[in-house]
Design a protein around this motif. Structure first.
Motif, PDB file in Angstrom:
ATOM      1  N   ALA A   1       5.359  43.670   8.278  1.00 41.11           N
ATOM      2  CA  ALA A   1       6.216  44.737   8.800  1.00 41.11           C
ATOM      3  C   ALA A   1       5.685  46.122   8.464  1.00 41.11           C
ATOM      4  O   ALA A   1       5.716  47.020   9.304  1.00 41.11           O
ATOM      5  CB  ALA A   1       7.633  44.568   8.258  1.00 41.11           C
ATOM      6  N   ALA A   2       5.185  46.307   7.268  1.00 41.28           N
ATOM      7  CA  ALA A   2       4.675  47.626   6.881  1.00 41.28           C
ATOM      8  C   ALA A   2       3.449  48.003   7.703  1.00 41.28           C
ATOM      9  O   ALA A   2       3.311  49.149   8.143  1.00 41.28           O
ATOM     10  CB  ALA A   2       4.348  47.647   5.394  1.00 41.28           C
ATOM     11  N   VAL A   3       2.569  47.038   7.931  1.00 40.67           N
ATOM     12  CA  VAL A   3       1.359  47.301   8.720  1.00 40.67           C
ATOM     13  C   VAL A   3       1.735  47.655  10.152  1.00 40.67           C
ATOM     14  O   VAL A   3       1.203  48.606  10.730  1.00 40.67           O
ATOM     15  CB  VAL A   3       0.427  46.068   8.698  1.00 40.67           C
ATOM     16  N   ILE A   4       2.671  46.915  10.700  1.00 37.71           N
ATOM     17  CA  ILE A   4       3.107  47.177  12.073  1.00 37.71           C
ATOM     18  C   ILE A   4       3.768  48.545  12.160  1.00 37.71           C
ATOM     19  O   ILE A   4       3.531  49.302  13.100  1.00 37.71           O
ATOM     20  CB  ILE A   4       4.052  46.069  12.574  1.00 37.71           C
ATOM     21  N   ARG A   5       4.601  48.874  11.173  1.00 38.41           N
ATOM     22  CA  ARG A   5       5.299  50.152  11.174  1.00 38.41           C
ATOM     23  C   ARG A   5       4.304  51.313  11.143  1.00 38.41           C
ATOM     24  O   ARG A   5       4.433  52.288  11.889  1.00 38.41           O
ATOM     25  CB  ARG A   5       6.257  50.237   9.983  1.00 38.41           C
ATOM     26  N   VAL A   6       3.292  51.202  10.291  1.00 35.77           N
ATOM     27  CA  VAL A   6       2.278  52.263  10.194  1.00 35.77           C
ATOM     28  C   VAL A   6       1.504  52.366  11.504  1.00 35.77           C
ATOM     29  O   VAL A   6       1.243  53.471  11.995  1.00 35.77           O
ATOM     30  CB  VAL A   6       1.327  51.993   9.001  1.00 35.77           C
ATOM     31  N   ALA A   7       1.152  51.224  12.076  1.00 35.17           N
ATOM     32  CA  ALA A   7       0.421  51.236  13.343  1.00 35.17           C
ATOM     33  C   ALA A   7       1.265  51.837  14.457  1.00 35.17           C
ATOM     34  O   ALA A   7       0.759  52.572  15.309  1.00 35.17           O
ATOM     35  CB  ALA A   7      -0.009  49.823  13.707  1.00 35.17           C
TER      36      ALA A   7
END
Length: 141
Positions: free
Chosen positions: A33-39
């Motif tokens: 989720a964090a990676v997707i949010r940053v992307a």
């Protein structure tokens, strides 16, 4: 005094059971989720949004597999409830809740994927219309 101690021990064992199951509940969040949010925050191009849509779709696929696994587990709890004694109903209701959470996460991931596909489509249209108007602008010079 013994009943209070017994109640306390039962409450602590239930809290321990719930704490041990909490990582499973957390798994219903989108994958990475964090990676997707940053992307998502840095997405500006059509390719960025297409990649994000793919991430959300992959997360939804993983969660759908978890839904299937959890439904099998629920079926086991329902068919073999006699193996679990008093805990059988708790296990069944917890498993129902997990299934609902996983399915909700699948829907959210698919909605996010659709939204990013739509954004990518708009960017593609804007890019195509900008390229089409470029020769006209250059011919006026």
């Amino acid at each position: 005094m013994k009943t209070n101690l017994a109640n306390l021990m039962a409450a602590l064992s239930m809290a321990g059971l719930l704490a041990s199951l909490s990582p499973v509940v957390m798994a219903s969040e989108p994958v990475e989720a964090a990676v997707i949010r940053v992307a998502a925050e840095g997405a500006t191009t059509q390719d960025d949004h297409d990649a994000l849509a793919k991430l959300y779709e992959d997360a939804a696929t993983e969660l759908q597999a978890k839904v299937a696994e959890t439904k099998e587990l629920l079926e086991h709890y329902e068919d073999k409830s006699y193996l679990y004694g008093r805990r059988a109903q708790d296990l069944q209701s917890h498993t129902h809740a997990l299934i609902r959470n996983y399915e909700k996460s699948v829907r959210k991931n698919l909605q996010a994927a659709a939204m990013h596909r739509q954004i990518a489509g708009r960017l593609k249209e804007n890019h195509a219309s900008a390229e089409a108007s470029m020769p006209e602008a250059l011919s006026g010079l």
